[in-house]
Design a protein around this motif. Sequence first.
Motif, PDB file in Angstrom:
ATOM      1  N   ALA A 193       0.831  -1.202   0.000  1.00 16.07           N
ATOM      2  CA  ALA A 193       0.000   0.000   0.000  1.00 16.07           C
ATOM      3  C   ALA A 193       0.870   1.259   0.000  1.00 16.07           C
ATOM      4  O   ALA A 193       1.918   1.308   0.632  1.00 16.07           O
ATOM      5  N   ASP A 234      -3.191   3.332  -5.852  1.00 15.94           N
ATOM      6  CA  ASP A 234      -1.888   3.640  -5.274  1.00 15.94           C
ATOM      7  C   ASP A 234      -1.065   4.408  -6.300  1.00 15.94           C
ATOM      8  O   ASP A 234      -1.409   4.445  -7.481  1.00 15.94           O
ATOM      9  N   GLN A 240      -9.131   4.196  -6.042  1.00 18.44           N
ATOM     10  CA  GLN A 240      -9.038   2.933  -5.320  1.00 18.44           C
ATOM     11  C   GLN A 240     -10.328   2.151  -5.502  1.00 18.44           C
ATOM     12  O   GLN A 240     -11.421   2.713  -5.470  1.00 18.44           O
ATOM     13  N   LEU A 264     -12.564  -2.233  -1.147  1.00 20.70           N
ATOM     14  CA  LEU A 264     -11.870  -3.357  -0.518  1.00 20.70           C
ATOM     15  C   LEU A 264     -12.815  -4.528  -0.267  1.00 20.70           C
ATOM     16  O   LEU A 264     -12.389  -5.678  -0.266  1.00 20.70           O
ATOM     17  N   LYS A 265     -14.071  -4.243  -0.058  1.00 21.43           N
ATOM     18  CA  LYS A 265     -15.070  -5.310   0.093  1.00 21.43           C
ATOM     19  C   LYS A 265     -15.550  -5.715  -1.285  1.00 21.43           C
ATOM     20  O   LYS A 265     -15.621  -4.903  -2.193  1.00 21.43           O
ATOM     21  N   TYR A 288     -11.119  -6.091  -6.715  1.00 21.34           N
ATOM     22  CA  TYR A 288      -9.666  -6.254  -6.872  1.00 21.34           C
ATOM     23  C   TYR A 288      -9.328  -7.585  -7.534  1.00 21.34           C
ATOM     24  O   TYR A 288      -8.459  -7.650  -8.404  1.00 21.34           O
ATOM     25  N   LEU A 322      -0.431  -4.925   1.072  1.00 22.35           N
ATOM     26  CA  LEU A 322      -1.642  -4.897   0.253  1.00 22.35           C
ATOM     27  C   LEU A 322      -1.553  -5.900  -0.891  1.00 22.35           C
ATOM     28  O   LEU A 322      -2.533  -6.562  -1.232  1.00 22.35           O
ATOM     29  N   TRP A 359      -2.432  -9.280   0.396  1.00 19.95           N
ATOM     30  CA  TRP A 359      -3.887  -9.365   0.568  1.00 19.95           C
ATOM     31  C   TRP A 359      -4.557  -9.620  -0.779  1.00 19.95           C
ATOM     32  O   TRP A 359      -5.420 -10.486  -0.903  1.00 19.95           O
ATOM     33  N   LEU A 360      -4.129  -8.884  -1.807  1.00 21.93           N
ATOM     34  CA  LEU A 360      -4.697  -9.052  -3.139  1.00 21.93           C
ATOM     35  C   LEU A 360      -4.405 -10.444  -3.686  1.00 21.93           C
ATOM     36  O   LEU A 360      -5.263 -11.073  -4.300  1.00 21.93           O
ATOM     37  N   LYS A 367      -6.818 -12.826  -2.016  1.00 20.26           N
ATOM     38  CA  LYS A 367      -8.167 -12.573  -2.530  1.00 20.26           C
ATOM     39  C   LYS A 367      -8.326 -13.164  -3.936  1.00 20.26           C
ATOM     40  O   LYS A 367      -9.315 -13.812  -4.247  1.00 20.26           O
TER      41      LYS A 367
END
Length: 123
Positions: A10, A38, A46, A49-50, A54, A77, A80-81, A84
């Motif tokens: 991030a 970013d 952006q 996030l929910k 992404y 980040l 996390w991506l 996901k």
Amino acid sequence: MGRSLLLHGAGMNSAMWLGEAREYSRSFRVYAVDIPGDPGRSDERQLPLKGSAYAEWLYDVFQALDLRQASLIGISLGAWLAVKFSVSFPDKVDKLALLPDAGHTLTHLAGHIIPFLKSADKR
């Protein structure tokens, strides 16, 4: 040759990988992309996030690069991506290397990650 996608932390962009990309490129075709929202050359807005925005964005990146499968290396980040995305599209992910936020410092991590990515077994 295997494929690796580098996902930055991030508040950063793909330039954070410059010091390590050379090491990865000796064993893999390497792609480093700027995550939307970013700094860098991606969309400055952006994504939520929910939800799946992404993961769907990264799927579109795979399509644009004509990647059937790749190893994902993500920090903060980017990690996390990577998770996901791998939950949504597991057949697209060869291996995951997830790095915690360490102040976005990548010094000498490639030497530990590359042997894992090159190993034959999936963990």
